[in-house]
Design an enzyme around this catalytic site. Sequence first.
Site, short mmCIF file in Angstrom:
data_model
loop_
_atom_site.label_atom_id
_atom_site.label_comp_id
_atom_site.label_asym_id
_atom_site.label_seq_id
_atom_site.Cartn_x
_atom_site.Cartn_y
_atom_site.Cartn_z
N ARG A 18 10.76 86.77 -37.99
CA ARG A 18 11.26 86.83 -36.59
C ARG A 18 10.11 87.35 -35.75
NH1 ARG A 18 10.67 90.29 -33.08
NH2 ARG A 18 12.13 91.96 -33.42
N LYS B 234 -0.99 94.26 -33.25
CA LYS B 234 -0.48 95.64 -33.26
C LYS B 234 -1.61 96.58 -33.70
CE LYS B 234 4.03 94.87 -32.44
NZ LYS B 234 4.92 95.53 -31.51
N GLU C 86 7.22 95.18 -39.24
CA GLU C 86 7.17 94.49 -37.95
C GLU C 86 7.81 93.12 -38.07
OE1 GLU C 86 5.63 96.05 -35.21
OE2 GLU C 86 6.72 94.47 -34.17
N ASP C 87 8.69 92.82 -37.16
CA ASP C 87 9.22 91.47 -36.98
C ASP C 87 9.80 90.85 -38.25
OD1 ASP C 87 8.51 91.97 -34.43
OD2 ASP C 87 7.12 90.31 -34.19
N ASP D 198 10.36 97.61 -34.58
CA ASP D 198 11.33 96.94 -33.70
C ASP D 198 12.59 97.77 -33.52
OD1 ASP D 198 9.91 94.35 -33.30
OD2 ASP D 198 9.93 94.48 -35.48
N ALA E 102 16.52 94.83 -32.44
CA ALA E 102 15.99 95.54 -31.28
C ALA E 102 17.15 96.08 -30.43
CB ALA E 102 15.10 94.60 -30.47
N ASN F 230 7.60 98.31 -23.68
CA ASN F 230 7.15 97.70 -24.94
C ASN F 230 6.76 98.81 -25.91
OD1 ASN F 230 5.25 96.45 -26.93
ND2 ASN F 230 5.81 94.64 -25.77
N1 NAI Z 1 10.17 95.09 -25.61
C1 NAI Z 1 9.94 95.42 -26.84
O1 NAI Z 1 9.19 96.37 -27.15
C2 NAI Z 1 10.60 94.66 -27.94
C3 NAI Z 1 11.22 93.48 -27.68
N2 NAI Z 1 11.82 92.80 -28.71
C4 NAI Z 1 12.39 91.51 -28.40
O2 NAI Z 1 13.78 91.54 -28.59
C5 NAI Z 1 14.22 90.22 -28.85
C6 NAI Z 1 15.29 90.26 -29.92
O3 NAI Z 1 14.77 90.70 -31.15
P1 NAI Z 1 15.76 90.94 -32.40
O4 NAI Z 1 16.83 91.89 -32.00
O5 NAI Z 1 15.00 91.30 -33.59
O6 NAI Z 1 16.31 89.46 -32.57
P2 NAI Z 1 17.67 88.89 -33.06
O7 NAI Z 1 17.53 87.42 -33.09
O8 NAI Z 1 18.13 89.60 -34.29
O9 NAI Z 1 18.68 89.30 -31.90
C7 NAI Z 1 18.99 88.52 -30.80
C8 NAI Z 1 20.37 88.92 -30.32
O10 NAI Z 1 20.64 88.21 -29.14
C9 NAI Z 1 21.92 87.63 -29.24
N3 NAI Z 1 21.99 86.39 -28.48
C10 NAI Z 1 21.45 85.20 -28.78
N4 NAI Z 1 21.83 84.28 -27.87
C11 NAI Z 1 22.61 84.92 -26.99
C12 NAI Z 1 23.33 84.52 -25.84
N5 NAI Z 1 23.28 83.25 -25.42
N6 NAI Z 1 24.03 85.43 -25.17
C13 NAI Z 1 24.06 86.71 -25.58
N7 NAI Z 1 23.42 87.16 -26.67
C14 NAI Z 1 22.71 86.27 -27.36
C15 NAI Z 1 22.12 87.34 -30.72
O11 NAI Z 1 23.49 87.21 -31.03
C16 NAI Z 1 21.49 88.60 -31.31
O12 NAI Z 1 22.44 89.64 -31.32
C17 NAI Z 1 12.97 89.40 -29.18
O13 NAI Z 1 12.64 88.57 -28.10
C18 NAI Z 1 11.90 90.44 -29.35
O14 NAI Z 1 10.64 89.97 -28.93
C19 NAI Z 1 11.84 93.27 -29.99
C20 NAI Z 1 11.23 94.46 -30.28
C21 NAI Z 1 10.51 95.20 -29.28
C1 PYR Z 2 7.18 94.02 -29.04
C2 PYR Z 2 7.75 93.68 -30.32
O1 PYR Z 2 7.59 94.40 -31.29
C3 PYR Z 2 8.54 92.48 -30.44
O2 PYR Z 2 8.78 91.81 -29.45
O3 PYR Z 2 8.96 92.18 -31.56
MG MG Z 3 8.10 93.45 -33.07
#
Ligand code: NAI
Ligand code: PYR
Ligand code: MG
Length: 529
Positions: free
Chosen positions: A117, A135, A206-207, A230, A270, A420
């Site tokens: 992911r 990273k 990570e990811d 994450d 996340a 982030n």
């Molecule tokens: N800003 C930051 O530092 C970070 C950002 N992220 C971002 O967070 C995002 C999600 O990552 P994960 O949780 O690992 O992924 P994931 O795929 O496990 O989670 C996505 C979630 O969104 C929900 N979802 C999908 N389509 C949807 C819709 N149409 N309406 C409502 N909910 C919906 C899913 O059901 C799931 O619960 C990624 O884009 C990642 O890049 C992740 C880690 C750090």
């Molecule tokens: C920023 C980060 O770790 C992610 O989007 O997965």
């Molecule tokens: Mg990440």
Amino acid sequence: MSPTRFPPHFAKTDHRQRSLNQMRSKQLGLEKYIYLNGLKGRDSDLFYDILLENMQEMIPILYTPTVGDACVNYSHIWRRPEGLYVSIEDKGRIRDVLASWPNFNDGRIAVVTDGSRILGLGDLGANGLPISLGKLDLYIAGAGIKPSSTVPICLDLGTNTQRYLDDPLYIGVRRPRPLGPEMDEFMDEFMEAMKEVFPTLLVQFEDFSTDNAFKYLERYRHQYRVFNDDIQGTGSVILSGFTNAARLSSAASGLPPSDQKILFFGAGSAGIGVAKQLLSFFTLSGMSPEEARSRIYTVDSKGLITANRKGLQEHKKFFARTDYDGPALTDLVDIINHVKPTALLGLSTIRNAFTEKVVKAMCALNPRPIMFPLSNPVALCELDYKDAIEWSSGQVIFASGSPYKPVSHDGVVYEPGQGNNMYIFPGIGLGSILSRTRHVSDAMVEQAAIALANSLTEEENAAELVYPRLARIRDISAQVAFAVIRQAQKEKLDDNAYLRTLPDSDLLGLIHDKMWQPPALQLRSFTRL
Ligand SMILES: NC(=O)C1=CN([C@@H]2O[C@H](COP(=O)(O)OP(=O)(O)OC[C@H]3O[C@@H](n4cnc5c(N)ncnc54)[C@H](O)[C@@H]3O)[C@@H](O)[C@H]2O)C=CC1
Ligand SMILES: CC(=O)C(=O)O
Ligand SMILES: [Mg+2]
């Protein structure tokens, strides 16, 4: 080959500027990425030298958003080995594979992905390595970890993405991902071998796809020095920005910060990681854990998550609402009108999910709503900054996962925050390495968040920022590392007695002194020739 020689007058010219110009002359982000990667291979001191001076410009190339393009296309842009691949086919001899890493005695921090992911881009298989590289560039530039102490690792376990399995240039093993026991056995052997080969190293997961992210964090966190970026890094960075945002929002509404009610759009590793960490936002202000939980609502692809939903995944149960059993609420505006949140956080990977109606619904409920569209990269962000400012007439308090430029509206220039985990993991890593902590505890992650929240300067606070400016990242990482070390000492998890003897100012000084700097260019090889 005929002998080569630097032009005799080369040393009098500014090679840093030449390299920057070459990077800037490329049109596309991916071309810049390829150029910079080549530069790192040819002359890593020069690469880090210009990175340190040009963080704002280069981090969006080496990290989100452009690193996302690099991952998607990695099999096609591959030039040279840059990290350590550990394959499912290495099962039974993983220790030997790890021991082949040059200078393994130096290893202090590994970023390990299985590519399942990458950002919000899905299962990219063996193409995920650039996320570990990006990273680690942040560890080096942002926290002064020595480049030779960093170990980028991609677990090459297969992929469920058919277009990669069909791609003749795909560099990974061509098989579907292992499930259950096969994956567990691989991970157990890998972690045991990591400890043997790199006894003092911190592992950053990570990811990983959400189920495995939660599973392997729980399985190993009390056994090895490991954390999940994450879940924990993101939780910590958002707790920090949210604390600052709630203060600004309170000043406008006149309500206490603890009156916040938070709606999470996206409930993966996340979303749930951040939601759990934000419980501390309430409990630190004296609220009971149960009351804190009641202030958080979660939404996934099927709508508002309620306890009566059949087949709910384990990680979604904790925040599932028991106070609603009407028909499923699936439309975000309906959900907002039902929940009446003060804050809306996006971790869903759904581009533009926060529409004009959503922004206006949030503004109708609050004078200054908190809206953090945190999905990466930019192409998957729930809300563009320009739209957020225009639709809310500058009311929203905003932070996104990937960077946006300032926006001018009605003669005012608004600056976005970048929520982030890059603000947190370098400091957690540095603090863990220096204190030689045995584990990364929840309290260390929480203290890191508080340190980051308190790290804003007067000028940054006056500009109503929720995160500090990126150019200060080393200073910020030092403050985060300081908090992590002191917390490790408090919990007796540290193994560096000397640091305990130091008063605060000396400890902060030592952290700064320990940061690696690229050797000044004049002192390097050019002058010898
Ligand atoms: N800003 C930051 O530092 C970070 C950002 N992220 C971002 O967070 C995002 C999600 O990552 P994960 O949780 O690992 O992924 P994931 O795929 O496990 O989670 C996505 C979630 O969104 C929900 N979802 C999908 N389509 C949807 C819709 N149409 N309406 C409502 N909910 C919906 C899913 O059901 C799931 O619960 C990624 O884009 C990642 O890049 C992740 C880690 C750090
Ligand atoms: C920023 C980060 O770790 C992610 O989007 O997965
Ligand atoms: Mg990440």
